[in-house]
Design a protein around this motif. Structure first.
Motif, mmCIF file in Angstrom:
data_model
loop_
_atom_site.group_PDB
_atom_site.id
_atom_site.type_symbol
_atom_site.label_atom_id
_atom_site.label_comp_id
_atom_site.label_asym_id
_atom_site.label_seq_id
_atom_site.Cartn_x
_atom_site.Cartn_y
_atom_site.Cartn_z
ATOM 1 N N THR A 1 0.791 -1.235 0.000
ATOM 2 C CA THR A 1 0.000 0.000 0.000
ATOM 3 C C THR A 1 0.814 1.271 0.000
ATOM 4 O OG1 THR A 1 -0.544 -0.907 2.125
ATOM 5 C CG2 THR A 1 -2.331 0.130 0.862
ATOM 6 N N ASP A 2 1.906 1.267 0.730
ATOM 7 C CA ASP A 2 2.602 2.521 0.928
ATOM 8 C C ASP A 2 3.037 3.153 -0.388
ATOM 9 O OD1 ASP A 2 2.248 1.530 3.337
ATOM 10 O OD2 ASP A 2 4.338 0.992 3.706
ATOM 11 N N SER B 1 -0.787 3.597 -5.871
ATOM 12 C CA SER B 1 -2.218 3.877 -5.914
ATOM 13 C C SER B 1 -2.888 2.877 -6.858
ATOM 14 C CB SER B 1 -2.457 5.290 -6.399
ATOM 15 O OG SER B 1 -2.179 5.334 -7.777
ATOM 16 N N GLU C 1 -9.595 8.467 -0.514
ATOM 17 C CA GLU C 1 -8.260 7.955 -0.214
ATOM 18 C C GLU C 1 -7.719 8.576 1.068
ATOM 19 O OE1 GLU C 1 -5.916 5.967 -2.026
ATOM 20 O OE2 GLU C 1 -7.595 5.195 -3.169
ATOM 21 N N SER D 1 -7.935 6.797 4.538
ATOM 22 C CA SER D 1 -7.275 5.545 4.918
ATOM 23 C C SER D 1 -6.109 5.837 5.856
ATOM 24 C CB SER D 1 -6.800 4.811 3.678
ATOM 25 O OG SER D 1 -6.152 5.707 2.820
ATOM 26 N N PHE D 2 -6.209 5.300 7.050
ATOM 27 C CA PHE D 2 -5.225 5.594 8.077
ATOM 28 C C PHE D 2 -4.445 4.346 8.443
ATOM 29 C CE2 PHE D 2 -8.806 8.516 9.240
ATOM 30 C CZ PHE D 2 -8.212 9.632 8.669
ATOM 31 N N ASN D 3 -3.255 4.562 8.921
ATOM 32 C CA ASN D 3 -2.500 3.449 9.483
ATOM 33 C C ASN D 3 -2.988 3.191 10.902
ATOM 34 O OD1 ASN D 3 -0.752 2.627 7.411
ATOM 35 N ND2 ASN D 3 0.469 4.477 7.725
ATOM 36 N N VAL E 1 -1.762 1.452 13.656
ATOM 37 C CA VAL E 1 -0.937 1.525 14.877
ATOM 38 C C VAL E 1 -0.764 2.955 15.392
ATOM 39 C CG1 VAL E 1 1.320 1.036 15.863
ATOM 40 C CG2 VAL E 1 0.212 -0.649 14.410
ATOM 41 N N PRO E 2 -0.343 3.900 14.520
ATOM 42 C CA PRO E 2 -0.225 5.275 15.044
ATOM 43 C C PRO E 2 -1.564 5.825 15.527
ATOM 44 C CG PRO E 2 0.641 5.133 12.800
ATOM 45 C CD PRO E 2 0.113 3.800 13.135
ATOM 46 N N THR F 1 -4.548 13.756 12.632
ATOM 47 C CA THR F 1 -4.142 12.855 11.548
ATOM 48 C C THR F 1 -4.083 13.605 10.226
ATOM 49 O OG1 THR F 1 -6.421 12.136 11.588
ATOM 50 C CG2 THR F 1 -4.795 10.588 12.384
ATOM 51 N N LEU F 2 -4.903 14.645 10.089
ATOM 52 C CA LEU F 2 -4.892 15.375 8.825
ATOM 53 C C LEU F 2 -3.772 16.406 8.782
ATOM 54 C CD1 LEU F 2 -8.692 15.819 8.193
ATOM 55 C CD2 LEU F 2 -7.125 14.217 7.122
ATOM 56 N N GLU F 3 -3.457 16.984 9.927
ATOM 57 C CA GLU F 3 -2.528 18.113 9.913
ATOM 58 C C GLU F 3 -1.088 17.713 10.206
ATOM 59 O OE1 GLU F 3 -3.322 21.117 9.003
ATOM 60 O OE2 GLU F 3 -5.442 20.610 8.760
ATOM 61 N N VAL F 4 -0.919 16.622 10.927
ATOM 62 C CA VAL F 4 0.428 16.242 11.342
ATOM 63 C C VAL F 4 0.840 14.996 10.585
ATOM 64 C CG1 VAL F 4 1.879 15.708 13.318
ATOM 65 C CG2 VAL F 4 -0.101 17.170 13.618
ATOM 66 N N GLU F 5 2.130 14.892 10.293
ATOM 67 C CA GLU F 5 2.600 13.783 9.473
ATOM 68 C C GLU F 5 2.612 12.463 10.260
ATOM 69 O OE1 GLU F 5 3.261 13.616 6.365
ATOM 70 O OE2 GLU F 5 4.165 11.620 6.312
ATOM 71 N N ASN F 6 3.326 12.441 11.374
ATOM 72 C CA ASN F 6 3.419 11.200 12.134
ATOM 73 C C ASN F 6 3.646 11.490 13.608
ATOM 74 O OD1 ASN F 6 6.092 11.903 12.357
ATOM 75 N ND2 ASN F 6 6.764 10.563 10.724
#
Lengths: 208, 943
Positions: free
Chosen positions: B96-97, B100, B868, B871-873, B875-876, B895-900
């Protein structure tokens, strides 16, 4: 926790039909009394319950439908408290699942008379309680939160969590640490290190 | 070489059995079961290359792990270069990573060899992105994982339904999973849609001939005795295991557990075995049982650590274990792990400490006079016997190399040391680097030293001890900061502590280990009065030891931090001797070891820890290269768990193969499972309830269910497909399954149910289902093999009070609360995924089919463009949920504004305020930045 004053009777109403049902022995912390009601049990102003043993249901499949019909659409939450007392329950439960959808009853399963009694108690007890404890995370101490946070990735346990923060001092430094550094901590094998570092760096959103 | 190929293919299969397997596989489809270490990947990559070189293929590699993908990718590229095949394309990865939907479609059309994550592949098959009919063939790795309900079995079923001509080959090098259950091999073959199993154990005639026919590798076996202290600790741990197991027996009378013995505890995975046995009843077990099972895992780690961590690190690890075993706040000492109260536990901790340093101060001394600094503490620093042995071997090798300077073969003259993991590698590297460095001027070295300087680890150990003491200082603060609340809670419950409490507990910074009081609580039954071990040590101890250990001049000169090797990234080797003589230290890594052998071409191999597969790899290597000699040193601790594990691993593999050979002998052959003909599928759609067959029903669409793509981890979609329901994979925001335009279902396994009640997710999920669907349903799904009940074994029916319930509600009360909060919510109870599939088709009868498009759009935030983005990961996400002050709104914003997570942790409070508001920002910031060394900042804002 003080319960607000209630409008209905403070005890469970039991239909005389249920006389001798062993599940009544399980109702101990809440008072109950007999009353002439269409349902088997009235657990609150808008809540009632019908009791069904699957053993009986297999012999008299039409019984429960008559009982549901007798409720005449009263009560907004209608529990069908079903005792699973046979081995081959699959067919009956499948049928009841369908019924619950059509006749607007909510299926609750129990496996013993004691458990059934406890469900009755619970429904009465929580009649007016706010669903706070299922609504959001309960606040706990910092150390619990910390351990909970670190142990989210699989296979990392509490011991590892404490080893981690005690080596790095704060969660932030632990998150910024590289795999080599984390790997030096006792108990952190390669898999754990990898999972931890991935979790820290993996983007929240899956990239297009 | 098969004749249908024009391209010349060069293979790298020197041994006879490898060629046999290859030829067989080119001719027909089969399952290859091969012993560990015989190089399954080499065969796979050669096979793939032979197809790759032909070109014009679409070949799927299913079930490969990340490492194997790399291996095969490299091998294919190498092969392509060697045989100069113009059409070869090598391996393409799909996960997935990276890709597309659009890119995926394009590269599938191009063809080649693809290694695709199963979850993506199944979705692509179902959504029509990849047409199974265009696939040339499928290669399955790790065939042992293809059980009936697995995704891989689902993939193979779809593939075989649509495509009868393509090839299908499966590989496994783990025979053990094929031998449990009824007719296991036959069942697996059915799942794999294969008829022929090919078994290649080590004792297979061709294999034996290939490996033993020519010159054998020279093997020297060295049994190293454990030190007294190590043996003591091992016995003590085993005693703890035994007690824990008997504790389990007591707590779970309903469970079959005849084989829960100490003997099975020596197995590699005794904790997983017990966990698996308890798994069917897991949701019914008490807190205590779960705790004991966790303890068993911990004890196994300790057992492993004893043989791999050096004395200092081992003691350090035990310190962390001790701190982590502090009881949770608000609970009494009842909740402490039972093994901690044993004498044996005391032995573990004191012996481990005595391996590092000794103090002659008695317990009474400390009590009466806590402020004196005892000068009599001195470092002991026990070394591993294997280290000396290793040094001796290296010396011997050096002599050997000196006597025969010119190697008369093509091997490198290098030394390869193989050990269990990276940690051991690091330890050995450091040992070898520093074994001739002397810390001069210290007392014990001066006296003990012979005139001849033998190799010793004392330099390394002294450095480690210094680090340890520095750490220990911080650590006592950490545990004080983190667990002071707990301590207070415990101190509060004074009624429990009459015996051992000694009411005046010293303040946190002066807490000390209460040793010697162990006799008070010698059995788990007497937990109330057992002593509580307190992590952390007296600062005085540390001060004196620090003084003792001041770096000498020699030590100070070696300034480089050795722990982190500067050559870490350069393939883990460094030069020790002059010339080309290298010592390579490498951890065992399954099939990757083959590469290590090929690349280093060692003349000497030292196996620091036993590993059956690696011995075979050496055999394969040795037989593949007749012109190279290898001398193998094989080390193990006599009478240790390590030895036992090695022996039982070898035995179990042999037994498994013997069983498999027997089963293959009388296995019934299943002929092609008849797929549905066109007429049959027509009959299925006819509803027999409408008299006369009903034109209406016959033209109706086939039954359809919209399934969330994340649900493909479970077996339910596969089973639905098996009941010929069309499964439409979609990215759903609301619910997991949409059966009809009105029915939406959220599926929870019992374990998920407990988890999502705890973090409040279920409430939100049900809330959004209520909003969008007329008939929202919660499916509580039990596992096929688990008992179908929520009743706990024992501790439920203690009389509960209203107040007690409100504070700590159990699962049943939470379900009750949920139904009271959402009266319209219906609950489906299903005893297994099979049953669920039946219920679903029952619910779908006489109903309209759902509209996938509409299902996808429901519940989408209009502000968020495109599905699209949703779709979230996982674990985080779960980690975010654990942060204080978090709620669903903040979660979405972050989740939308911050990367990780890392970025979030490094954000300033100011930046956070802009995103989530003052209060939440402060709590999030403090969560990440609070220093655990700093006890002052304990108070946390309460909700």
């Amino acid at each position: 926790q003080a319960l607000p004053s209630r409008s209905g009777p403070s005890s469970i109403l039991v239909s005389p039909r249920q006389k001798g049902n062993p599940i009544l022995n399980g109702v101990r912390t809440v008072a109950w009394e007999y009353s002439d009601i269409p349902a088997d049990y009235v657990l609150g102003a808008t809540t009632c319950a019908l009791f069904l043993s699957l053993k009986y249901h297999r012999l008299h499949p039409e019984y429960i439908y008559n009982r549901i019909r007798d409720l005449r659409g009263q009560y907004s939450l209608r529990i069908l408290l079903t005792m699973v007392d046979i081995e081959n329950h699959e067919d009956s439960l499948r049928e009841l699942s369908k019924t619950s959808l059509i006749n607007n009853v909510t299926l609750m399963l129990c496996w013993s008379a004691q458990e059934a009694g406890r469900y009755l108690e619970l429904f009465k007890t929580f009649e007016h309680a706010a669903p706070t404890s299922i609504r959001a995370q309960q606040s706990t101490s910092y150390s619990d939160k910390l351990v909970e946070f670190i142990t989210v990735p699989r296979s990392i346990n509490k011991t590892d969590a404490i080893g981690l923060v005690s080596n790095f001092g704060s969660i932030r430094t632990a998150l910024n640490a590289g795999p080599e550094e984390v790997g030096l901590i006792a108990g952190w094998g390669e898999k754990k290190v990898q999972r931890w570092c991935n979790a820290a760096r993996e983007p929240f959103r899956i990239k297009k | 070489m098969p004749s249908d190929e024009k391209a010349p293919v060069k293979l790298s299969l020197p041994l006879e059995f490898q060629q046999d397997i290859f030829k067989e596989l080119r001719e027909e489809d089969e399952l290859v079961l091969i012993a560990r270490g015989l190089g399954v990947l080499r065969i796979v990559s050669n096979l793939l290359h032979s197809y790759d070189a032909a070109g014009n293929n679409l070949i799927l590699l299913v079930g490969a792990e990340e490492r194997e993908n790399v291996w095969i990718g490299e091998a294919l590229a190498e092969h392509a270069a060697i045989s100069m095949a113009p059409k070869a394309r090598g391996l393409s990865l799909v996960n997935t990573d990276l890709m597309s939907v659009g890119t995926r479609e394009k590269i599938y059309a191009q063809g080649g060899i693809f290694s695709i994550t199963s979850r993506i592949l199944i979705v692509d098959f179902l959504s029509g992105l990849m047409n199974p009919e265009t696939v040339t063939g499928v290669v399955v790795l790790h065939a042992e994982k293809v059980i009936a309900t697995s995704l891989e079995a689902f993939i193979l079923r779809i593939y075989r339904q649509k495509n009868k001509a393509g090839f299908l080959k499966a590989f496994s090098d783990q025979p053990e999973p094929f031998t449990t259950g009824f007719a296991p091999l036959a069942n697996m073959m059915k799942n794999l849609f294969l008829q022929k199993p090919a078994l290649y154990p080590r004792f297979h005639v061709t294999v034996a001939k290939s490996l033993e026919g020519r010159k054998k590798a020279e093997v020297i076996e060295l049994e190293v005795p454990m030190t007294e202290a190590m043996r003591d600790i091992q016995n003590a741990v085993l005693e703890c295991v035994e007690v824990s197991i008997s504790e389990l027996r007591k707590g779970n009378t309903g469970v079959e557990m005849d084989d829960w013995t100490l003997d099975s505890a020596l197995h590699r995975n005794f904790d997983t075995i017990i966990r698996r046995q308890l798994d069917p009843v897991w949701h019914r077990t008490s807190f205590k049982t779960r705790q004991v099972v966790r303890d068993l895992t911990l004890l196994r780690t300790i057992l492993h650590a004893l043989l791999t961590y050096d004395a200092v690190n081992f003691n350090k690890y035990l310190d962390t274990v001790l701190a982590a075993s502090q009881p949770p706040p608000g609970s009494t000492k009842h909740n402490q792990s039972p093994w901690l109260f044993l004498d044996a536990a005391d032995t573990i901790f004191t012996t481990a400490k005595r391996r590092v340093y000794t103090g002659k101060v008695s317990n009474d001394d400390l009590v009466s006079n806590p402020n004196t600094v005892p000068d009599s503490l001195e470092p002991v620093l026990e070394e591993f016997p294997k280290w000396t042995q290793l040094a001796e071997i290296l010396q011997e090798i050096e002599q050997d190399a000196y006597l025969n300077p010119v190697p008369n073969d093509t091997s490198n003259g290098s030394v390869l040391i193989m050990c269990g993991d990276q940690g051991t590698c690091r330890q050995l590297r450091e040992f070898l680097q520093t074994m001739y460095v002397r810390p001069e001027g210290t007392v014990e070295d001066g006296t003990d030293e012979d005139e001849e300087q033998g190799p010793s680890a004392s330099f390394m150990m002294r450095r480690k001890l210094r680090n340890y003491l520095a750490w220990k200082r911080d650590f006592s603060k950490v545990s004080a900061a983190l667990f002071s609340e707990n301590q207070k809670a415990i101190n509060g419950s004074t009624d429990q502590r009459v015996q051992s409490g000694k009411a005046n507990r010293p303040p946190p910074n002066k807490r000390r280990r209460m040793r010697g009081g162990g006799s008070a609580g010698s059995g788990p039954s007497r937990t109330e009065m057992g002593t509580v071990r307190v992590a952390g040590d007296r600062d005085a101890h540390i001060a004196s030891l620090m003084a003792e250990l001041q770096p000498t001049e020699v030590e100070a000169m070696q300034k480089i931090e050795i722990g982190v090797d500067p050559l870490e990234n350069m393939d883990d080797y460094y030069e020790l001797f002059d010339m080309n003589d290298l010592i390579v230290i490498h951890p065992y890594e399954g099939d990757m070891d083959e590469h290590v052998l090929e690349e280093t071409k060692p003349r000497y191999v030292i196996m620091y820890e036993p590993d059956a597969a690696f011995i075979r790899r050496i055999e394969v290597y040795r037989s593949s290269h007749t012109d190279r000699t290898v001398k193998v040193f094989f080390m193990y601790y006599g009478g240790s768990v390590e030895e036992q594990r090695y022996l039982s691993a070898v035995r179990r593999e042999k037994d498994a193969f013997t069983k498999l050979i027997r089963e293959r002998g009388n296995m019934a052959i299943t002929l092609t499972s008849a797929a549905l003909g066109p007429q049959e599928s027509f009959l299925r759609t006819i509803n027999t309830r409408i008299a006369g067959g009903g034109r209406l029903a016959a033209t109706a669409q086939p039954p359809r269910v919209v399934v969330d793509v994340r649900e493909f981890r479970s077996s339910l979609p596969s089973l639905l497909h098996g009941r010929s329901i069309v499964v439409v994979p979609c990215m759903l925001t609301v619910g997991d399954y949409v059966l009809t335009p009105t029915i939406c279902i959220e599926r929870k396994s019992v374990r998920d149910l407990i988890g999502s009640f705890a973090n409040g997710r279920l409430y939100n999920q049900v809330e959004s289902m209520m909003e969008h669907y007329k008939a929202p349903m919660l499916l509580i799904e039990f596992d096929q093999n688990k008992t179908f009940t929520l009743e706990p074994f024992s501790d439920l029916f203690a009389p509960t009070t209203t107040i007690g319930l409100a504070v700590a509600p159990d699962l049943q009360s939470k379900i009750v609360m949920l139904t009271l909060a959402f009266p319209r919510l219906k609950i489906i109870w299903s005893s297994s995924p099979y049953q669920t599939a039946e219920i679903f088709s029952e619910l779908k009868k006489q109903q309209d089919e759902p509209d996938p498009l509409k299902a996808v759009q429901l519940g989408l935030d209009p502000a968020v463009a495109g599905d699209e983005l949703r779709s979230f990961n996982q674990v985080p996400q779960d980690m975010l949920r654990a942060i204080p002050g978090m709620n669903e709104n903040i979660l979405t914003t972050l989740t939308l504004e911050v990367e990780n997570i890392q970025e979030l942790a490094n954000m300033e409070e100011r930046e956070l305020v802009g995103l989530v508001g003052t209060d939440a920002a402060r709590r999030i910031y403090r969560f990440f930045n609070r220093s655990v060394y700093d006890g002052a900042e304990v108070a946390l804002p309460t909700l």
